[in-house]
Design an enzyme around this catalytic site. Structure first.
Site, PDB file in Angstrom:
ATOM      1  CE  LYS A 228      -3.060  36.893  52.934  1.00 36.27           C
ATOM      2  NZ  LYS A 228      -2.417  37.987  53.640  1.00 36.27           N
ATOM      3  NE  ARG A 263       2.740  39.634  48.318  1.00 34.90           N
ATOM      4  CZ  ARG A 263       2.256  38.393  48.326  1.00 34.90           C
ATOM      5  NH1 ARG A 263       1.100  38.125  48.919  1.00 34.90           N
ATOM      6  NH2 ARG A 263       2.912  37.410  47.726  1.00 34.90           N
TER       7      ARG A 263
END
Length: 283
Positions: A228, A263
């Site tokens: 991210k 995840r």
């Protein structure tokens, strides 16, 4: 952290919440995802990547046909079905590893489950499609409800909160209650605070530090830190694929905070991270 007595059975696989961290592998069958768009958007390449994840010890393969990166445009229903369903069907023929479908559309969720998927992973927390929760209830599958504001196209302009953790908590609590009222079994609801979705770099870090505050919701906690932008911001790495070790650090923090499912893109590496972190932080 979930009580270890709480066990979810999916296709012969037991998810004993609290005992260890489970790895959800990301399979983006899209041309435009932020990290790996275009790499696995053919049936052959998607299947090859999924098989590699299974070999690497993945617990769930998460198949998504709609990019959710910041600024991503919504594709049509038929396009999403055409991307997702053939991959789910082909993968189900190859393995009994649980498959989740990453979608906000009830029609895609239904078609994917009928093709062999086992879990619905909805980044909108079932707010984009009023039919999502009734369909999930009808299908009898677990659902992941994530916190999001706006849409992927608008979310990064919606990062002002009076009480970041309180507002995320209230949203998730409300969606859990709505799911149960719709007929979804309480034990089949999984929550996700939505790292990177309508949150700034600083807000993402605050969520990681305070993950334990979601435990009173008594639902398995899924966190998606993989590659991210907040990691890129810290490391000054613009290429998402250069954020492996930053992702590993975030995964350790998530496990220390009682996360049940991570995840991730890099299954083999993060599975090792989970094994060591579990030995450190789980009794």
């Amino acid at each position: 952290m979930m009580n270890s007595a709480s066990i979810l059975e999916i296709r012969g696989h037991s998810f004993a919440w609290g005992e260890r961290t489970y790895v959800m592998g990301i399979l983006n069958v899209t041309p435009d995802s932020f990290s790996d768009g275009g790499e696995f958007n053919t049936l052959a390449t998607a299947l090859e990547q999924a098989k590699q994840m299974v070999a690497d010890g993945v617990d769930i393969v998460d198949v998504g046909g709609q990019s959710t990166r910041p600024g991503a445009a919504q594709i049509g229903l038929e396009e999403e079905l055409n991307r997702v369903v053939p991959v789910v069907r082909a993968l189900r023929e190859e393995t009994d590893v649980p498959i989740s479908v990453d979608t906000t559309r009830a029609a895609v969720a239904k078609a994917a489950v009928e093709a062999g998927a086992d879990i619905v992973n909805d980044i909108s927390g079932a707010t984009f499609d009023d039919e999502m929760l009734p369909i999930v209830a009808e299908l009898g599958v677990p659902v992941v409800l994530m916190h999001l504001r706006g849409t992927p196209a608008t979310m990064q302009s919606l990062t002002t909160y009076k009480d970041l953790m309180g507002e995320i908590y209230q949203f998730l609590e409300g969606q859990i209650e709505k799911a149960v009222r719709s007929g979804v079994a309480r034990s089949r609801v999984i929550i996700d605070p939505g790292i990177g979705f309508a949150k700034t770099h600083v807000q993402n870090l605050e969520i990681f530090r305070r993950l334990s505050e979601f435990h009173p919701l008594n639902a398995p906690l899924l966190v998606g830190p993989s590659r991210k932008s907040f990691i890129g911001h810290i490391l000054e790495r613009s290429d998402p694929k250069e954020r492996l070790w930053g992702t590993a650090a975030a995964c350790c923090s998530a496990i220390a905070g009682g996360t049940d499912i991570l995840r991730v893109h890099d299954v083999a590496q993060m599975r090792d991270v989970c094994r060591v972190a579990d030995a450190l932080w789980r009794s």
